[in-house]
Design an enzyme around this catalytic site. Structure first.
Site, PDB file in Angstrom:
ATOM      1  N   ALA A  67     -15.570 -41.890   6.317  1.00  0.00           N
ATOM      2  CA  ALA A  67     -16.138 -41.273   5.121  1.00  0.00           C
ATOM      3  C   ALA A  67     -16.967 -40.076   5.566  1.00  0.00           C
ATOM      4  O   ALA A  67     -17.350 -39.987   6.734  1.00  0.00           O
ATOM      5  CB  ALA A  67     -17.024 -42.295   4.418  1.00  0.00           C
ATOM      6  N   GLU A 109      -9.659 -47.742   7.496  1.00  0.00           N
ATOM      7  CA  GLU A 109      -9.376 -48.517   6.277  1.00  0.00           C
ATOM      8  C   GLU A 109      -8.217 -47.883   5.504  1.00  0.00           C
ATOM      9  O   GLU A 109      -7.333 -48.582   4.993  1.00  0.00           O
ATOM     10  CB  GLU A 109     -10.632 -48.584   5.394  1.00  0.00           C
ATOM     11  CG  GLU A 109     -11.732 -49.435   6.018  1.00  0.00           C
ATOM     12  CD  GLU A 109     -13.022 -49.391   5.234  1.00  0.00           C
ATOM     13  OE1 GLU A 109     -13.570 -48.282   5.085  1.00  0.00           O
ATOM     14  OE2 GLU A 109     -13.496 -50.448   4.790  1.00  0.00           O
ATOM     15  N   GLU A 129     -19.165 -48.636  11.172  1.00  0.00           N
ATOM     16  CA  GLU A 129     -20.145 -48.548  10.081  1.00  0.00           C
ATOM     17  C   GLU A 129     -21.510 -49.146  10.442  1.00  0.00           C
ATOM     18  O   GLU A 129     -22.543 -48.611  10.050  1.00  0.00           O
ATOM     19  CB  GLU A 129     -19.603 -49.234   8.812  1.00  0.00           C
ATOM     20  CG  GLU A 129     -18.567 -48.415   8.052  1.00  0.00           C
ATOM     21  CD  GLU A 129     -17.150 -48.566   8.580  1.00  0.00           C
ATOM     22  OE1 GLU A 129     -16.964 -49.100   9.690  1.00  0.00           O
ATOM     23  OE2 GLU A 129     -16.218 -48.143   7.869  1.00  0.00           O
TER      24      GLU A 129
HETATM   25  C1  3H9 Z   1     -17.458 -44.952   6.640  1.00  0.00           C
HETATM   26  O1  3H9 Z   1     -16.382 -44.526   6.921  1.00  0.00           O
HETATM   27  C2  3H9 Z   1     -17.726 -45.898   5.503  1.00  0.00           C
HETATM   28  C3  3H9 Z   1     -16.487 -46.511   4.921  1.00  0.00           C
HETATM   29  O2  3H9 Z   1     -16.234 -47.770   5.499  1.00  0.00           O
HETATM   30  C4  3H9 Z   1     -16.630 -46.814   3.480  1.00  0.00           C
HETATM   31  C5  3H9 Z   1     -16.790 -45.735   2.508  1.00  0.00           C
HETATM   32  C6  3H9 Z   1     -16.700 -46.216   1.090  1.00  0.00           C
HETATM   33  N1  3H9 Z   1     -18.860 -37.297   8.396  1.00  0.00           N
HETATM   34  O3  3H9 Z   1     -19.338 -36.105  17.355  1.00  0.00           O
HETATM   35  P1  3H9 Z   1     -18.854 -34.700  17.376  1.00  0.00           P
HETATM   36  C7  3H9 Z   1     -19.374 -34.100  12.382  1.00  0.00           C
HETATM   37  S1  3H9 Z   1     -18.835 -44.497   7.533  1.00  0.00           S
HETATM   38  C8  3H9 Z   1     -19.384 -36.062   8.443  1.00  0.00           C
HETATM   39  O4  3H9 Z   1     -19.660 -33.688  18.103  1.00  0.00           O
HETATM   40  P2  3H9 Z   1     -16.659 -35.480  19.002  1.00  0.00           P
HETATM   41  C9  3H9 Z   1     -20.539 -34.102  13.362  1.00  0.00           C
HETATM   42  O5  3H9 Z   1     -21.772 -34.171  12.667  1.00  0.00           O
HETATM   43  C10 3H9 Z   1     -18.221 -43.321   8.715  1.00  0.00           C
HETATM   44  N2  3H9 Z   1     -19.476 -35.332   9.578  1.00  0.00           N
HETATM   45  O6  3H9 Z   1     -17.345 -34.608  17.882  1.00  0.00           O
HETATM   46  C11 3H9 Z   1     -20.332 -32.777  14.058  1.00  0.00           C
HETATM   47  O7  3H9 Z   1     -20.800 -31.764  13.198  1.00  0.00           O
HETATM   48  P3  3H9 Z   1     -21.448 -30.451  13.803  1.00  0.00           P
HETATM   49  C12 3H9 Z   1     -17.563 -43.988   9.857  1.00  0.00           C
HETATM   50  C13 3H9 Z   1     -19.025 -35.893  10.698  1.00  0.00           C
HETATM   51  O8  3H9 Z   1     -15.312 -34.908  19.183  1.00  0.00           O
HETATM   52  C14 3H9 Z   1     -18.820 -32.650  14.132  1.00  0.00           C
HETATM   53  O9  3H9 Z   1     -18.314 -33.541  13.129  1.00  0.00           O
HETATM   54  N3  3H9 Z   1     -17.205 -42.986  10.847  1.00  0.00           N
HETATM   55  C15 3H9 Z   1     -18.474 -37.174  10.725  1.00  0.00           C
HETATM   56  O10 3H9 Z   1     -17.551 -35.640  20.169  1.00  0.00           O
HETATM   57  C16 3H9 Z   1     -18.230 -33.009  15.464  1.00  0.00           C
HETATM   58  O11 3H9 Z   1     -18.700 -34.293  15.836  1.00  0.00           O
HETATM   59  C17 3H9 Z   1     -18.026 -42.665  11.863  1.00  0.00           C
HETATM   60  O12 3H9 Z   1     -19.098 -43.204  11.993  1.00  0.00           O
HETATM   61  C18 3H9 Z   1     -18.394 -37.894   9.501  1.00  0.00           C
HETATM   62  N4  3H9 Z   1     -17.853 -39.119   9.433  1.00  0.00           N
HETATM   63  O13 3H9 Z   1     -16.517 -36.928  18.330  1.00  0.00           O
HETATM   64  C19 3H9 Z   1     -17.522 -41.612  12.820  1.00  0.00           C
HETATM   65  N5  3H9 Z   1     -18.116 -37.488  11.999  1.00  0.00           N
HETATM   66  O14 3H9 Z   1     -20.368 -29.807  14.629  1.00  0.00           O
HETATM   67  C20 3H9 Z   1     -18.631 -40.766  13.356  1.00  0.00           C
HETATM   68  C21 3H9 Z   1     -18.420 -36.406  12.735  1.00  0.00           C
HETATM   69  O15 3H9 Z   1     -21.876 -29.688  12.599  1.00  0.00           O
HETATM   70  N6  3H9 Z   1     -18.142 -39.704  14.181  1.00  0.00           N
HETATM   71  N7  3H9 Z   1     -18.970 -35.442  11.964  1.00  0.00           N
HETATM   72  O16 3H9 Z   1     -22.602 -30.947  14.631  1.00  0.00           O
HETATM   73  C22 3H9 Z   1     -17.865 -39.868  15.495  1.00  0.00           C
HETATM   74  O17 3H9 Z   1     -17.943 -40.953  16.033  1.00  0.00           O
HETATM   75  C23 3H9 Z   1     -17.479 -38.647  16.283  1.00  0.00           C
HETATM   76  O18 3H9 Z   1     -17.886 -37.526  15.575  1.00  0.00           O
HETATM   77  C24 3H9 Z   1     -15.969 -38.533  16.595  1.00  0.00           C
HETATM   78  C25 3H9 Z   1     -15.686 -37.132  17.219  1.00  0.00           C
HETATM   79  C26 3H9 Z   1     -15.589 -39.609  17.610  1.00  0.00           C
HETATM   80  C27 3H9 Z   1     -15.152 -38.655  15.356  1.00  0.00           C
END
Ligand code: 3H9
Length: 711
Positions: A67, A109, A129
């Site tokens: 999300a 999901e 999450e």
């Molecule tokens: C969810 O999904 C809830 C659901 O179950 C239910 C809903 C109803 N959203 O980490 P990076 C941004 S909860 C917005 O440096 P990497 C991050 O801030 C979500 N922004 O890259 C950064 O921005 P900036 C569950 C996001 O390659 C940029 O992307 N998902 C999100 O080292 C690059 O990020 C997670 O918790 C997001 N979801 O790693 C995943 N994710 O460049 C969280 C990232 O402006 N994310 N950004 O600073 C991660 O674990 C890592 O970002 C990922 C990439 C592994 C994806």
């Protein structure tokens, strides 16, 4: 701006297969526009008679990573994610997810709601999450146990840790695992289309996970319930104080005790409650604090290309120097370790080998990796061997004279473009820089002990450090897997300067009559990973003692850290001497209270004419220590030693065991309200009658303007 979701009605070489193309950089998060786009694309594909199947494919570096976290806290807009997933589920044409990169949270999901899943090797699947104080809110707690079993669901959802598809091959989550690896994305689309063509040729019926029954017989149900209880107990210890893992377990339990629609409703209730909680707000703040810290804003918007670092040297092969050498070797960088004598060098390298062996025994790395890392580490006693290294980190004894002498030597021996960094915890790096002819290439790289484990790296800019040096140190930190935070020079920089205030109050409370275990227990109960005095015993009480001696700005107050100082002066240095604030069993190192330490402190308190009190409550201990931190953090912000309140939080979360579910001291201050913070500090000022409790002007200013620290 182009739409983040497009329906491409015909795939390459397949007129009857459509592609839902998602392009929402950087991680294809499920923003409102993406959710709406997916629903519209499905409707369009359903209406197009030529289309028989749909592939969901993402541009960029990853499939949907979850999300959009930025949308949490704002008014949610329809369609909500569960509605999108239901739309996918009910589509009358098969939908196939083409997975690569990090398929996380809502992204996983969504993939589980699709009728089939194809993935390339190396793809990571996860439901992280809980790390954001949430539970999966779009069916994850119901679909994962259905397809992969309750145990895997409990493991993945309570840990939040993603797993590679190869590790999950036996669980039936992926219908076709392509032999190509994660980086070969073109191959993914071709193979997914081929897979889809075969499905259509075989006229295979759609596989919908939500339609699979959770038919556990009584015996299996009981076993699953026992398993849930085991995870509840484990999470209560490992994720102490956190609500989300417990809610997630309850929701997973519902998957085999309730009909699906009821369990889904309950999952949504848990999710919405978590999303609105202070814990989730704090953990989301922590997530963005760490990402933001990597962006430099010290002197305007800095843009500079980092220098390529291929070889480094570390001065000093003690515990700290050895740990730093391991950080570089782990990142694949050649390290030369320099010591004054061959004997110390051999000892240092042997100690590193032992630490790697321990890591191997614990299954953290394998033997091949150990050998690769050890092969990158060489030793020398000769400064001349450092003439070609790109960067040096000095981790020698903490006195200015020693450091200046080393830097002057390095300046003579190293190539002119080499960066020279100090790992000092307290000393004025501006002064160290003056001992060289390249002050612009001098920077602080402050690692935290044990350096190979702790995530935090404070990158300290002196008044001379140039942008490229700073950028290089920050980039290198990221390469080593650290949370790097840029700070400026002051005594103790950000973390230790604040820690001195926290420790000051712990020491004052000891003089006033609190015992070490009362203080430590109160802080652990509050949420800190360890109590301040147990930490002090572990790191060595003499280190702070020595640092205070070197501090020319030390308060002129005999009570300042008097409890710690009296222990050091009686040879009680902490764990290394088996006695400190506590005593330690020589064999097992087990900690226990020590009346001798308490007596020493109390006798000294009497000499200082400090009245003993028996009414010290846990709340007083917690407030005095935490509010001292907050107040100092506000001074640091005001002085621009840290650029952002969130940088201070990133430091405390990653270097000092501050509970993530409280977001860091600055976030916590905002959560409880600056009015309460200011009023309590003023109360302490009245009670203490010393000069320590002066409300930071920034707190008063923000309060008057009705603003927050982390805004
Ligand atoms: C969810 O999904 C809830 C659901 O179950 C239910 C809903 C109803 N959203 O980490 P990076 C941004 S909860 C917005 O440096 P990497 C991050 O801030 C979500 N922004 O890259 C950064 O921005 P900036 C569950 C996001 O390659 C940029 O992307 N998902 C999100 O080292 C690059 O990020 C997670 O918790 C997001 N979801 O790693 C995943 N994710 O460049 C969280 C990232 O402006 N994310 N950004 O600073 C991660 O674990 C890592 O970002 C990922 C990439 C592994 C994806």
């Amino acid at each position: 701006m182009t739409a983040p979701v497009l329906l491409i009605p015909t795939a390459p070489h397949a007129d009857n297969i459509a592609i839902i193309n998602i392009d929402n950089p950087p991680v294809n998060a499920l923003s409102h526009a993406v959710r709406q786009g997916v629903v519209e694309a499905i409707t369009e594909a359903e209406q197009n008679k030529n289309i028989e199947a749909i592939v969901i494919y993402c541009q960029g570096k990853t499939f949907i990573a979850g999300a959009d976290i930025k949308e949490f806290g704002k008014t949610p807009k329809e369609p909500h994610l569960p509605d999108v997933l239901q739309r996918i589920n009910q589509c009358n044409k098969p939908i196939i997810a083409a997975l690569f990169g990090s398929v996380l949270g809502g992204g996983f999901e969504l993939a589980l709601a699709c009728h089939y899943r194809v993935a390339v090797r190396g793809t990571k699947l996860g439901l992280p999450e809980v790390t954001l104080g949430l539970i999966p809110g779009a069916g994850g707690t119901q679909l994962l146990p259905r397809i992969a079993g309750v145990k895997l669901a409990l493991t993945m959802i309570t840990s939040g840790k993603p797993q590679k598809v190869e590790q999950l091959e036996d669980y039936g989550i992926i219908d076709f695992l392509i032999s190509a690896n994660n980086s070969n994305k073109d191959h993914l689309l071709t193979e997914t289309i081929l897979f889809t063509k075969q499905l259509l040729e075989k006229n295979q019926t759609s596989k919908i996970i939500s339609q699979q029954p959770m038919a556990l017989n009584d015996e299996k149900k009981q076993a699953a319930q026992v398993l849930c209880q085991q995870f509840r107990d484990k999470s209560a210890k490992k994720s102490r104080g956190q609500q989300a893992p417990q809610s997630a377990i309850n929701s997973i339990e519902n998957s085999f005790t309730l009909p699906l629609n009821e369990a889904m409703e309950k999952e949504r209730e848990y999710f919405v409650a978590c999303r609105g909680s202070a814990q989730s707000r704090a953990m989301r703040h922590a997530f963005f604090a760490e990402k933001t810290a990597a962006k430099l804003i010290h002197s305007g918007e800095i843009k500079s290309t980092p220098t390529e670092i291929e070889s480094v040297a570390v001065i000093g092969a003690g515990t700290m120097g050895g740990g730093i050498a391991m950080c570089f070797a782990n990142a694949g960088i050649n390290v030369t370790l320099l010591e004054m004598s061959q004997n110390n060098l051999t000892k240092g390298i042997n100690a590193i080998a032992k630490r790697y062996q321990q890591a191997e025994k614990r299954g953290i790395i394998n033997n091949q990796q150990v050998n690769q890392c050890m092969a990158l580490i060489t030793g020398t006693c000769d400064y001349q061997d450092l003439d070609q290294v790109d960067l040096v980190v000095e981790a020698a004894f903490e006195t200015m004279a020693v450091k200046q002498q080393i830097f002057s030597q390095l300046d003579k021996m190293c190539k002119p473009e080499a960066i020279l960094a100090s790992n000092t915890s307290y000393l004025d790096i501006d002064e160290i820089a003056k001992a060289t002819r390249r002050p612009e290439k001098i920077v602080g790289m402050h690692f935290f002990s044990p350096a190979n484990i702790m995530k935090l790296l404070e990158v300290v800019a002196t008044k001379y450090t140039d942008t490229q040096t700073l950028t290089t140190a920050m980039t290198l930190g990221k390469k080593m897997g650290k949370i790097s935070v840029a700070v400026k020079v002051c005594y103790g920089f950000v973390g230790n300067r604040m820690y001195a205030c926290y420790g000051r109050e712990a020491n004052m409370l000891l003089l006033e009559g609190a015992t070490p275990q009362q203080i430590d227990n109160a802080m652990v109960q509050w949420g800190m990973a360890m109590g301040p005095l147990a930490v002090n015993d572990m790191s060595g009480i003499d280190i702070g003692y020595q640092a205070r001696k070197e501090n020319t700005a030390r308060p002129d107050d005999p009570c300042y850290f008097a409890a710690a100082d009296i222990l050091v002066e009686h040879g009680r240095l902490g764990q290394k001497t088996n006695v400190g604030f506590y005593q330690y069993d020589e064999q097992t190192n087990k900690r226990s209270p020590d009346d001798a330490a308490i007596k020493l402190i109390r006798t000294h308190a009497a000499k200082l004419e400090i009245k003993q009190r028996s009414d010290i409550s846990d709340e007083e201990i917690q407030q005095r220590l935490i509010f001292a931190l907050i107040n100092e953090g506000a001074y640091i912000l005001e002085e621009n030693i840290a650029s952002r309140a969130s940088d201070i939080d990133a430091i405390w979360l990653n270097g000092y065991g501050f509970p993530r579910y409280l977001g860091g001291p600055m976030c916590y201050a905002d959560e409880i309200g600056l009015e309460k913070v200011v009023a309590t500090i003023k109360k302490f000022q009245r009670q203490a009658g010393n000069t320590y409790w002066q409300v930071a002007p920034l707190l008063e200013k923000l309060l008057a303007q009705d603003k927050k620290l982390t805004q």
